[in-house]
Write a protein that holds these residues in place. Structure first.
Motif, PDB file in Angstrom:
ATOM      1  N   LEU A  74     -17.967  11.502 -24.081  1.00 13.41           N
ATOM      2  CA  LEU A  74     -17.592  11.329 -22.730  1.00 13.41           C
ATOM      3  C   LEU A  74     -16.700   9.896 -22.533  1.00 13.41           C
ATOM      4  N   ALA A  75     -17.029   8.972 -23.521  1.00 14.64           N
ATOM      5  CA  ALA A  75     -15.761   8.017 -23.796  1.00 14.64           C
ATOM      6  C   ALA A  75     -14.605   8.631 -23.820  1.00 14.64           C
ATOM      7  N   ALA A  76     -14.490   9.029 -24.982  1.00 10.92           N
ATOM      8  CA  ALA A  76     -12.897   9.959 -25.094  1.00 10.92           C
ATOM      9  C   ALA A  76     -12.297  10.467 -23.850  1.00 10.92           C
ATOM     10  N   CYS A  77     -13.107  11.316 -23.140  1.00  8.54           N
ATOM     11  CA  CYS A  77     -12.884  11.724 -22.080  1.00  8.54           C
ATOM     12  C   CYS A  77     -12.505  10.935 -20.788  1.00  8.54           C
ATOM     13  N   LYS A  78     -13.177   9.816 -20.657  1.00  9.54           N
ATOM     14  CA  LYS A  78     -12.990   9.125 -19.547  1.00  9.54           C
ATOM     15  C   LYS A  78     -12.022   7.977 -19.765  1.00  9.54           C
ATOM     16  N   LEU A  79     -11.839   7.309 -21.075  1.00  9.23           N
ATOM     17  CA  LEU A  79     -10.964   6.340 -21.327  1.00  9.23           C
ATOM     18  C   LEU A  79      -9.906   6.588 -21.745  1.00  9.23           C
ATOM     19  N   THR A  80      -9.602   7.725 -22.265  1.00  6.67           N
ATOM     20  CA  THR A  80      -8.218   8.127 -23.295  1.00  6.67           C
ATOM     21  C   THR A  80      -7.533   9.122 -22.414  1.00  6.67           C
ATOM     22  N   GLU A  81      -6.438   9.512 -23.159  1.00  7.05           N
ATOM     23  CA  GLU A  81      -5.464  10.164 -22.518  1.00  7.05           C
ATOM     24  C   GLU A  81      -5.931  11.729 -22.472  1.00  7.05           C
ATOM     25  N   LEU A  82      -7.294  12.001 -23.149  1.00  2.40           N
ATOM     26  CA  LEU A  82      -7.475  13.252 -23.557  1.00  2.40           C
ATOM     27  C   LEU A  82      -8.323  13.898 -22.014  1.00  2.40           C
ATOM     28  N   GLN A  83      -8.409  12.927 -21.102  1.00  3.52           N
ATOM     29  CA  GLN A  83      -9.173  13.198 -19.810  1.00  3.52           C
ATOM     30  C   GLN A  83      -8.417  14.521 -19.158  1.00  3.52           C
ATOM     31  N   ARG A  84      -7.344  14.673 -19.440  1.00  2.00           N
ATOM     32  CA  ARG A  84      -6.472  15.788 -18.777  1.00  2.00           C
ATOM     33  C   ARG A  84      -6.709  16.936 -19.290  1.00  2.00           C
ATOM     34  N   GLN A  85      -7.258  16.818 -20.644  1.00  2.39           N
ATOM     35  CA  GLN A  85      -7.520  18.299 -21.360  1.00  2.39           C
ATOM     36  C   GLN A  85      -8.610  19.148 -20.833  1.00  2.39           C
ATOM     37  N   PRO A  86      -8.577  20.411 -20.779  1.00  2.94           N
ATOM     38  CA  PRO A  86      -9.188  21.136 -20.313  1.00  2.94           C
ATOM     39  C   PRO A  86     -10.842  20.951 -20.644  1.00  2.94           C
ATOM     40  N   LEU A  87     -11.048  20.374 -22.047  1.00  2.00           N
ATOM     41  CA  LEU A  87     -12.273  20.316 -22.561  1.00  2.00           C
ATOM     42  C   LEU A  87     -13.153  18.883 -21.802  1.00  2.00           C
ATOM     43  N   CYS A  88     -12.008  18.120 -21.677  1.00  2.24           N
ATOM     44  CA  CYS A  88     -12.487  17.006 -21.083  1.00  2.24           C
ATOM     45  C   CYS A  88     -12.847  16.917 -19.593  1.00  2.24           C
ATOM     46  N   VAL A  89     -12.003  17.877 -19.046  1.00  4.68           N
ATOM     47  CA  VAL A  89     -12.134  18.214 -17.560  1.00  4.68           C
ATOM     48  C   VAL A  89     -13.464  18.816 -17.090  1.00  4.68           C
ATOM     49  N   SER A  90     -13.839  19.742 -18.255  1.00  7.41           N
ATOM     50  CA  SER A  90     -15.289  20.224 -17.957  1.00  7.41           C
ATOM     51  C   SER A  90     -16.028  19.022 -18.335  1.00  7.41           C
ATOM     52  N   VAL A  91     -16.086  18.223 -19.435  1.00  5.79           N
ATOM     53  CA  VAL A  91     -17.064  17.488 -19.864  1.00  5.79           C
ATOM     54  C   VAL A  91     -17.520  16.626 -18.573  1.00  5.79           C
ATOM     55  N   ASN A  92     -16.349  16.135 -17.959  1.00  9.85           N
ATOM     56  CA  ASN A  92     -16.169  15.186 -16.997  1.00  9.85           C
ATOM     57  C   ASN A  92     -17.077  15.638 -15.808  1.00  9.85           C
TER      58      ASN A  92
END
Length: 306
Positions: free
Chosen positions: A262-280
């Motif tokens: 969650l931290a990686a998906c929220k705070l890093t550039e990975l938040q635009r990745q499909p996986l991070c979008v799903s996690v968010n």
């Protein structure tokens, strides 16, 4: 002097120079004490009396040189007759003598001897021979002395052999006694060693038993100090707390991984990745659902303020 006891008339009245004539006095015994008081009477005539034997103290009359005992009833002479060492002339005619004492060989000064008309032992009679004249009587003295010396020597040899045999027997007994004592000492030594070995085994056994008892006592003491968990059957087994902790660790690790994601998906550039979008999106849905519960909402608000 009476016939029976030889007392009454003083012997001095019978003394003529050195000759004392007591013949034909019908004597039954010899007055030795009175004769001993007359050491000058070296010639003594006791012939033709009733003498059966001579007293043992007669041989103390060592001053006699000539002695006439003929025509009595003498059956034997005293054993120590040889003490009359000064005797040179001895007349034993017509008595009842069979043998002569061995000490007769000590009459080294004897020069004249008459043994006729006695029931002598054949060997002694042959040695003595006749005494019909002066020459024959002198020869009789010499031959009889030689014969008695031979007998004395043989007896001495026998005595020596007997003494030697007794000594050998004594040595043998002593050797046997020493051997017996040595065997007894060896037996006592062996028994002592066996007793010592037995005591040593008993000591080792007692020591081992003591050590075993100490080990047992120590073991019981250690066991008594441990928590009595085994006595409580209602408590769960030891492996259950270990399994719960493992599950808890797995859950915490999973939560940590989720949090990191969650931290990686929220705070890093990975938040635009499909996986991070799903996690968010999933996270926002869960938060929205939990906010409907007041308690969880308060917890979330508290966490947000922090």
């Amino acid at each position: 002097m009476s016939r029976g006891g030889g007392k009454g008339l003083s012997l001095k009245d019978k003394l003529d120079g050195n000759e004392l004539d007591l013949s034909l006095c019908d004597l039954n015994e010899v007055p030795v004490r009175e004769l001993a008081a007359l050491p000058k009477a070296t010639v003594l005539d006791l012939s033709c009396n009733n003498l059966i034997s001579l007293p043992s103290d007669f041989c103390s009359l060592m001053h006699l040189v000539k002695l006439d005992l003929s025509k009595n009833r003498l059956q034997q002479l005293p054993l120590d007759f040889g003490r009359l060492v000064n005797l040179q002339h001895l007349d034993l005619l017509n008595n009842r003598l069979v043998t002569l004492p061995v000490s007769f060989a000590q009459l080294k000064n004897l020069k004249w001897l008459d043994l006729k008309d006695n029931p002598l032992d054949p060997v002694l009679a042959k040695v003595a021979g006749d005494c019909l004249d002066e020459k024959q009587c002198k020869q009789a003295a010499v031959k009889v002395l030689q014969h008695m010396k031979a007998i004395q020597s043989e007896q001495d040899r026998q005595r020596q052999r007997k003494l030697q045999a007794e000594r050998e027997m004594e040595k043998k007994r002593e050797a046997e006694q020493r051997a017996k004592e040595a065997q007894e000492r060896e037996l006592r030594k062996r028994e002592k060693a066996e007793e010592k070995e037995r005591r040593r085994r008993e000591y080792d056994a007692q020591k081992a038993a003591k050590q075993e008892m100490e080990k047992k006592t120590k073991k019981e003491t250690v066991q008594s100090r441990k928590p009595a968990s085994s006595s409580r059957p209602s408590q769960p087994p030891r492996h259950k707390p270990s399994w719960s902790r493992s599950v808890l660790r797995v859950l915490l690790f999973g939560l940590f991984c989720i949090f990191c994601t969650l931290a990686a998906c929220k705070l890093t550039e990975l938040q635009r990745q499909p996986l991070c979008v799903s996690v968010n999106t999933l996270y926002e849905d869960v938060v929205a659902a939990l906010q409907n519960h007041k308690t969880l909402q308060n917890i979330l608000q508290h966490n947000s303020q922090q």
